[in-house]
Design a protein around this motif. Sequence first.
Motif, PDB file in Angstrom:
ATOM      1  N   LEU A  96       4.062   7.111   2.569  1.00 33.95           N
ATOM      2  CA  LEU A  96       5.248   6.256   2.548  1.00 33.95           C
ATOM      3  C   LEU A  96       5.822   6.177   1.135  1.00 33.95           C
ATOM      4  CD1 LEU A  96       3.933   3.302   4.732  1.00 33.95           C
ATOM      5  CD2 LEU A  96       5.424   5.174   5.445  1.00 33.95           C
ATOM      6  N   PRO A  97       7.138   6.040   1.019  1.00 36.30           N
ATOM      7  CA  PRO A  97       7.730   5.887  -0.317  1.00 36.30           C
ATOM      8  C   PRO A  97       7.356   4.521  -0.901  1.00 36.30           C
ATOM      9  CG  PRO A  97       9.414   5.681   1.390  1.00 36.30           C
ATOM     10  CD  PRO A  97       8.132   6.058   2.076  1.00 36.30           C
ATOM     11  N   LYS A  98       7.141   4.487  -2.199  1.00 36.32           N
ATOM     12  CA  LYS A  98       6.814   3.226  -2.859  1.00 36.32           C
ATOM     13  C   LYS A  98       7.997   2.267  -2.757  1.00 36.32           C
ATOM     14  CE  LYS A  98       3.392   4.491  -6.232  1.00 36.32           C
ATOM     15  NZ  LYS A  98       2.940   4.318  -7.601  1.00 36.32           N
ATOM     16  N   LEU A 154       0.807  -1.218   0.000  1.00 35.70           N
ATOM     17  CA  LEU A 154       0.000   0.000   0.000  1.00 35.70           C
ATOM     18  C   LEU A 154       0.844   1.274   0.000  1.00 35.70           C
ATOM     19  CD1 LEU A 154      -2.751  -0.963   2.624  1.00 35.70           C
ATOM     20  CD2 LEU A 154      -2.802  -1.245   0.144  1.00 35.70           C
ATOM     21  N   ASP A 155       2.134   1.107   0.217  1.00 33.90           N
ATOM     22  CA  ASP A 155       3.034   2.249   0.341  1.00 33.90           C
ATOM     23  C   ASP A 155       3.029   3.125  -0.917  1.00 33.90           C
ATOM     24  OD1 ASP A 155       3.614   0.852   2.612  1.00 33.90           O
ATOM     25  OD2 ASP A 155       5.750   0.609   2.206  1.00 33.90           O
TER      26      ASP A 155
END
Length: 94
Positions: free
Chosen positions: A91-93, A44-45
Amino acid sequence: MKRIGLLVSALVFGLAALALAAGDPAKGGELAKGCACHKSKGDLDGLDAAALTAKMQAFKDGKGENKAMIAIMKKQSDENVADLAAYYASLPKK
């Protein structure tokens, strides 16, 4: 003159509603501590907050195949949903 006042009031209330709908990533991070599956996968990031909110709301409404997520999301308030979406979106992917 009254119309301008009404327009300004509507704009202020609309922006306030958007701010609340955006969610609080810090609160969402606290809520997400129990999300072991998504935390380990990172699936989900960095996803779009609006898309995450829609997906979580669908589970909350009892829609979808994942009975575990339906049960979890039915217990969440709309504010919690927005906070969780804001957290995962921040959040970063991976």
